[in-house]
Motif scaffolding. Structure first.
Motif, PDB file in Angstrom:
ATOM      1  N   GLN A  74       2.603   1.659  -3.350  1.00 22.59           N
ATOM      2  CA  GLN A  74       1.700   2.176  -4.381  1.00 22.59           C
ATOM      3  C   GLN A  74       1.533   3.691  -4.257  1.00 22.59           C
ATOM      4  O   GLN A  74       1.533   4.411  -5.251  1.00 22.59           O
ATOM      5  N   ILE A  75       1.412   4.174  -3.034  1.00 23.57           N
ATOM      6  CA  ILE A  75       1.273   5.614  -2.803  1.00 23.57           C
ATOM      7  C   ILE A  75       2.536   6.341  -3.265  1.00 23.57           C
ATOM      8  O   ILE A  75       2.465   7.341  -3.984  1.00 23.57           O
ATOM      9  N   SER A 117       4.820   5.232  -5.340  1.00 20.73           N
ATOM     10  CA  SER A 117       4.934   5.041  -6.782  1.00 20.73           C
ATOM     11  C   SER A 117       4.085   6.052  -7.549  1.00 20.73           C
ATOM     12  O   SER A 117       4.557   6.688  -8.501  1.00 20.73           O
ATOM     13  N   SER A 118       2.844   6.220  -7.148  1.00 20.78           N
ATOM     14  CA  SER A 118       1.951   7.182  -7.806  1.00 20.78           C
ATOM     15  C   SER A 118       2.496   8.600  -7.687  1.00 20.78           C
ATOM     16  O   SER A 118       2.473   9.369  -8.650  1.00 20.78           O
ATOM     17  N   PHE A 119       2.983   8.944  -6.504  1.00 19.59           N
ATOM     18  CA  PHE A 119       3.539  10.274  -6.271  1.00 19.59           C
ATOM     19  C   PHE A 119       4.763  10.513  -7.162  1.00 19.59           C
ATOM     20  O   PHE A 119       4.890  11.568  -7.789  1.00 19.59           O
ATOM     21  N   TYR A 157       8.350  -1.816  -8.840  1.00 16.07           N
ATOM     22  CA  TYR A 157       8.136  -2.174  -7.446  1.00 16.07           C
ATOM     23  C   TYR A 157       8.264  -3.679  -7.230  1.00 16.07           C
ATOM     24  O   TYR A 157       7.864  -4.470  -8.079  1.00 16.07           O
ATOM     25  N   GLU A 204       0.834  -1.206   0.000  1.00 12.31           N
ATOM     26  CA  GLU A 204       0.000   0.000   0.000  1.00 12.31           C
ATOM     27  C   GLU A 204       0.868   1.256   0.000  1.00 12.31           C
ATOM     28  O   GLU A 204       0.648   2.182  -0.787  1.00 12.31           O
ATOM     29  N   ASN A 220       5.515   8.896  -9.959  1.00 10.52           N
ATOM     30  CA  ASN A 220       5.041   8.952 -11.348  1.00 10.52           C
ATOM     31  C   ASN A 220       4.544  10.355 -11.681  1.00 10.52           C
ATOM     32  O   ASN A 220       4.853  10.894 -12.745  1.00 10.52           O
ATOM     33  N   PHE A 221       3.792  10.943 -10.788  1.00 12.10           N
ATOM     34  CA  PHE A 221       3.276  12.301 -10.983  1.00 12.10           C
ATOM     35  C   PHE A 221       4.416  13.295 -11.170  1.00 12.10           C
ATOM     36  O   PHE A 221       4.289  14.269 -11.912  1.00 12.10           O
ATOM     37  N   ARG A 224       9.722   7.021 -13.700  1.00  7.16           N
ATOM     38  CA  ARG A 224       9.199   5.683 -13.973  1.00  7.16           C
ATOM     39  C   ARG A 224       9.506   4.861 -12.727  1.00  7.16           C
ATOM     40  O   ARG A 224      10.608   4.962 -12.186  1.00  7.16           O
TER      41      ARG A 224
END
Length: 127
Positions: free
Chosen positions: A17-18, A20-22, A32, A14, A24-25, A29
């Motif tokens: 993922q948080i 990773s998204s941050f 994980y 979890e 990516n934004f 690249r």
């Protein structure tokens, strides 16, 4: 255009993922894994700009991930690491400490993790 490719090694999917998204934004690249063996495999197949590592994975220790980056013949020799950990006492062997450029203690602010990552990639010491 990507700012680099980052490997996150953390058994907390979890959180990964948080983060990773941050990242990516913010133009990175991100790959994980939550397993040491898979992380070592990924490090042998692709060059990363940096690695975010929790050395205290569920039932495993992250030493071998760090040691893969210490191997002078390895693809990721010299790749900077940012350690993400709840405890700052993870008992790493001395030879595994070399690639660590920064430490962020969990729980952490995503902006602090980004600053640590950027500092590690640019060669700075942002802890």
């Amino acid at each position: 255009m990507a700012r680099g490719t980052v490997l996150i090694v953390d058994s907390d999917s979890e959180l990964a993922q948080i983060v990773s998204s941050f990242l990516n934004f913010h133009g990175f690249r991100v790959h994980y894994t939550g397993r040491v063996r898979e992380a070592v495999g990924k490090l042998s197949l692709q060059r990363y700009s940096a690695v975010l590592l929790d050395p205290n994975l569920d039932g495993e220790r992250g030493d071998s991930v760090l040691l893969a980056a210490v191997d002078p013949t390895g693809l990721n020799s010299g790749t900077p690491f940012v350690v993400m950990s709840e405890s700052l006492d993870y008992g790493l062997p001395v030879e595994a400490i070399g690639p660590i450029r920064s430490i962020v203690q969990k729980p952490f602010d995503l902006e602090d993790a980004l600053a640590a990552l950027q500092g590690a990639i640019s060669g700075g010491q942002a802890s």
